[in-house]
Design an enzyme around this catalytic site. Structure first.
Site, mmCIF file in Angstrom:
data_model
loop_
_atom_site.group_PDB
_atom_site.id
_atom_site.type_symbol
_atom_site.label_atom_id
_atom_site.label_comp_id
_atom_site.label_asym_id
_atom_site.label_seq_id
_atom_site.Cartn_x
_atom_site.Cartn_y
_atom_site.Cartn_z
ATOM 1 N N ASN A 236 0.592 2.679 0.898
ATOM 2 C CA ASN A 236 -0.282 1.718 0.216
ATOM 3 C C ASN A 236 0.488 1.070 -0.919
ATOM 4 O O ASN A 236 1.036 1.766 -1.781
ATOM 5 C CB ASN A 236 -1.516 2.453 -0.354
ATOM 6 C CG ASN A 236 -2.365 1.558 -1.241
ATOM 7 O OD1 ASN A 236 -2.082 1.393 -2.423
ATOM 8 N ND2 ASN A 236 -3.396 0.976 -0.683
ATOM 9 N N GLU A 237 0.599 -0.232 -0.893
ATOM 10 C CA GLU A 237 1.188 -1.014 -1.993
ATOM 11 C C GLU A 237 2.446 -0.362 -2.576
ATOM 12 O O GLU A 237 2.475 0.086 -3.724
ATOM 13 C CB GLU A 237 0.149 -1.237 -3.093
ATOM 14 C CG GLU A 237 -1.013 -2.093 -2.638
ATOM 15 C CD GLU A 237 -1.974 -2.450 -3.770
ATOM 16 O OE1 GLU A 237 -1.959 -1.758 -4.798
ATOM 17 O OE2 GLU A 237 -2.728 -3.426 -3.609
ATOM 18 N N GLU B 177 -7.121 -6.047 1.787
ATOM 19 C CA GLU B 177 -8.120 -5.704 0.769
ATOM 20 C C GLU B 177 -8.558 -7.006 0.128
ATOM 21 O O GLU B 177 -7.818 -7.607 -0.650
ATOM 22 C CB GLU B 177 -7.510 -4.779 -0.286
ATOM 23 C CG GLU B 177 -7.131 -3.420 0.257
ATOM 24 C CD GLU B 177 -6.548 -2.494 -0.799
ATOM 25 O OE1 GLU B 177 -6.629 -2.803 -2.003
ATOM 26 O OE2 GLU B 177 -5.988 -1.455 -0.407
#
Ligand code: GAL
Length: 685
Positions: free
Chosen positions: A145-146, A303
């Site tokens: 994630n990121e 997102e």
């Protein structure tokens, strides 16, 4: 790869009682969702003890969701390792530039270079890949994630030294390229090379640039490790990572995207750190364009903000209409998937105030209803626009090497790469001129105009690419502080702008760094325009033409009368160097070029109304987005068809506050054959 428009949500079933899953899945289906992202932070539940796996709960959650027709994107959970893993070896934590090692409590704490962490990663990713390889509901993977944040740990240092050895082969080559004779920094063994931890003051800029590249590469390699395992076991699934748009500047996103099948990113137009700037449609637009340009293909928003965000603070919720507006803006700029963050607002943990579609108590309130209405709308539109692409005659070139170089030496306290880049981008965005954002080595031939802000680090390959473009008839705009550094971040041994000098047809004989609010004045003499005197700030390159025409000169200071902006004809094209900064000045030059190159769309729009076109050779969709809280009435040049309700329009349309309309038009055959030919827009069919 994925042949439908993805509309969905990020869901954390592990955070809710299992008896609730069925209700949630029904609500998702009713909202029109077809995709759910799961499991990205669920490591502790998937592997409660080292080597002991429990997939049963996730299998049950997937079954419930799949029974409602939802397809699954699985996250590998490596962004947030379990407490037992850190407890076993605290050296797995990242180290900050000041030498402090992170401790347990947040997420993204790991060092991507620590060999033991790589082993843990292999184990969990392999177990998940094997378990879900043939699951009919799983369609793809989001890795971690990121990714982000540099690591200054001993593990990173060892990996950095190895990385340098692979690149330079000999220490002598490194010492020469970095000029380590300066202050006796000559290395006689690879193990002596440090990571740039905070020390007395500045490190060697060459070392710092290589460290920035290495740090970026360490995440690319870490992603590759996961990619290889996933590809081996799940050859039919797509692979992605959720990136962070234009604003994030610690990773070279061109490298990170290279081996992925799909770029996805996290779009939060309203955060507490940008709330004072107001909602800027250009900021999100630039994010979308940057993400689209990483692979020059459609992307997803993994997102999409759907409620007030906040850790300590609660920022204002999206007002009625804004969730649809933000999602439609993403689609207009090339998104083929919109996944909302998050389904239900969390009751526990650091993100209690990060509101999702459902309220904390599970109620589907206003935001859910707005998304449900959007879902109905996208049923048809989503399928129709899948093959279309945003149209751009203008490319902005983004150089991560130059961004890294300015992180190391800002040059002037008011000089910010991202801010300056965005200012130039916004100038065209406010005129609804379509733009791509591409890498310095991207093929540029199809663009009428290429703008390259602050190209500080220039390699021969980049210079040749720009030259090829201009020779072929392109118009290139460069800025001050271009061509200053070679690929090792050493200042070039030639008059500035170094490798770009012959293209520019002028050299920099002196420069002036303007501190604080100090300004200079520039007289602008653009062909066929009235002469104007405008302020300039931050930086003044004093230019001596070597064949170039002078478009502007300084009127103040000891270099009054010298050139500030030049234009050089090269081959069939031209190069404009804007040797100083100044919002009005830049805007004037860009507006003049837009006119000269006929970049304007034929539809005039009031301020705050964005227009973006997606097209194929046969049809166009014009997205008209009202970013203002007032209704807007817009005159179209000819009769159009309102796609949203398919009713013939009388040439006007009215947009509600934060309203969006999508117009559709078939393109007449002759235009298909002639690139860039202007044709009347939105004729009735
Ligand atoms: C993103 C992240 C999510 C969540 C969200 C809101 O940056 O990927 O996991 O944290 O922000 O904070």
């Amino acid at each position: 790869m994925h042949n439908k428009f993805a509309f969905g949500v990020d869901y954390y079933p592990e955070q809710w009682d299992e008896t609730r899953w069925e209700i949630d899945a029904s609500l998702m289906r009713e909202a029109g969702f077809n995709t759910v992202r799961l499991a990205e932070f669920a490591w502790a539940k998937l592997e409660p003890e080292c080597g002991v796996f429990d997939f049963a709960w996730l299998d049950r959650a997937i079954t419930v969701l799949a029974d409602h027709g939802l397809e699954i994107v699985l996250g590998t959970p490596t962004a947030s390792p379990p407490a037992w893993l850190y407890a076993a070896n605290s050296e797995i934590f990242r180290v900050l530039p000041d030498g402090r090692r992170l401790t347990y409590g947040h997420r993204r704490g790991y060092s991507p270079s620590h060999p033991e962490y790589l082993e843990h990663t292999r184990r969990i990713v392999m177990a998940m890949a094997q378990h879900y390889a043939n699951h009919p509901a799983v369609i793809g993977w989001q890795i971690d994630n990121e990714f982000g944040d540099r690591d200054y740990s001993p593990a990173a240092q060892t990996a950095f030294q190895k990385w340098l050895k692979r690149k330079y082969i000999s220490l002598e080559a490194l010492n020469t390229a970095w000029g380590t004779v300066f202050w006796s920094h000559t290395y006689t063994d690879w193990s002596q090379i440090p990571v740039p931890l905070q020390t007395g003051a500045t490190h060697n800029p060459s070392l710092c640039l290589e460290f920035a590249r290495f740090s970026s590469d360490s995440y690319v390699q870490y992603q590759n490790l996961q990619l290889e395992i996933l590809r081996q076991h799940c050859p039919n699934h797509f692979m992605t990572h959720n990136l962070m748009g234009f604003g994030y500047d610690q990773i070279n996103y061109y490298d990170l995207a290279n081996k992925l099948d799909l770029v996805t990113w996290d779009n939060y137009p309203r955060m507490w750190w940008n709330i004072s700037e107001g909602d800027e449609p250009a900021r999100a637009a630039l994010g979308h364009a940057t993400m689209r340009g990483l692979k020059n293909q459609a992307f997803w928003v993994m997102e999409q903000q759907s409620g007030a965000g906040g850790w300590e603070y609660v920022v204002p919720h999206p007002k009625p209409g804004e969730i649809r507006l933000w999602a439609m803006q993403a689609i207009a700029h090339g998104a083929n998937g919109i996944i909302f963050f998050r389904f239900r607002s969390a009751r526990h943990g650091a993100e209690q105030y990060w509101h999702g579609l459902l309220e904390h108590d599970g109620t589907p309130g206003r935001r859910y209803q707005e998304v449900k209405a959007l879902g109905a709308e996208l049923q048809e539109l989503g399928a129709k626009i899948l093959e279309t692409r945003p149209k751009a005659d203008v490319a902005f070139v983004q150089s991560y090497d130059s961004r890294f170089a300015f992180q190391i030496q800002q040059n002037n306290p008011n000089l910010h790469y991202a801010q300056f880049f965005k200012r130039l981008y916004s100038s065209f965005h406010s005129q609804n001129i379509g733009m791509d954002v591409v890498s310095p080595t991207n093929d540029l031939q199809d663009y009428k105009l290429v703008v390259v802000p602050l190209l500080h680090v220039v390699t021969p390959e980049i210079a040749a690419n720009l030259e090829r473009y201009v020779q072929g008839g392109g118009t290139l705009v460069l800025s001050f502080r271009s061509g200053v550094k070679d690929e090792h971040n050493a200042v070039v041994n030639a008059p500035l702008p170094g490798l770009l000098r012959s293209l520019v047809g002028a050299k920099v004989i002196e420069y002036d760094s303007l501190y604080g609010s100090t300004q200079s004045q520039v007289q602008l003499n653009l062909p066929a325009r009235e002469t104007q005197v405008l302020p300039s700030e931050i930086w003044c390159d004093v230019l001596e033409p070597e064949g170039a025409q002078v478009l502007a000169s300084y009127t103040t200071g000891h270099y009054a009368g010298s050139a500030a902006i030049t234009r050089n004809r090269v081959g069939r094209g031209q190069v404009i160097l804007i040797g100083t900064a100044g919002e009005d000045l830049e805007h004037e030059v860009l507006a003049w070029l837009a006119e000269q190159l006929e970049l304007h769309s034929q539809v005039a729009a009031p301020k705050g109304v964005e227009m973006v076109e997606r097209r194929t050779n046969d049809e166009r969709f014009l997205f008209v987005l009202n970013h203002t809280p007032e209704p807007q009435r817009i005159r179209l040049p000819a009769k159009g068809v309102n796609y949203s309700d398919q009713s013939a329009d009388d040439g006007f349309m009215t947009l509600e506050p934060f309203g969006v309309q999508v117009l559709h038009q078939k393109i007449a055959a002759p235009e298909n054959r002639v690139a860039h030919q202007a044709a009347p827009l939105w004729e009735s069919q």
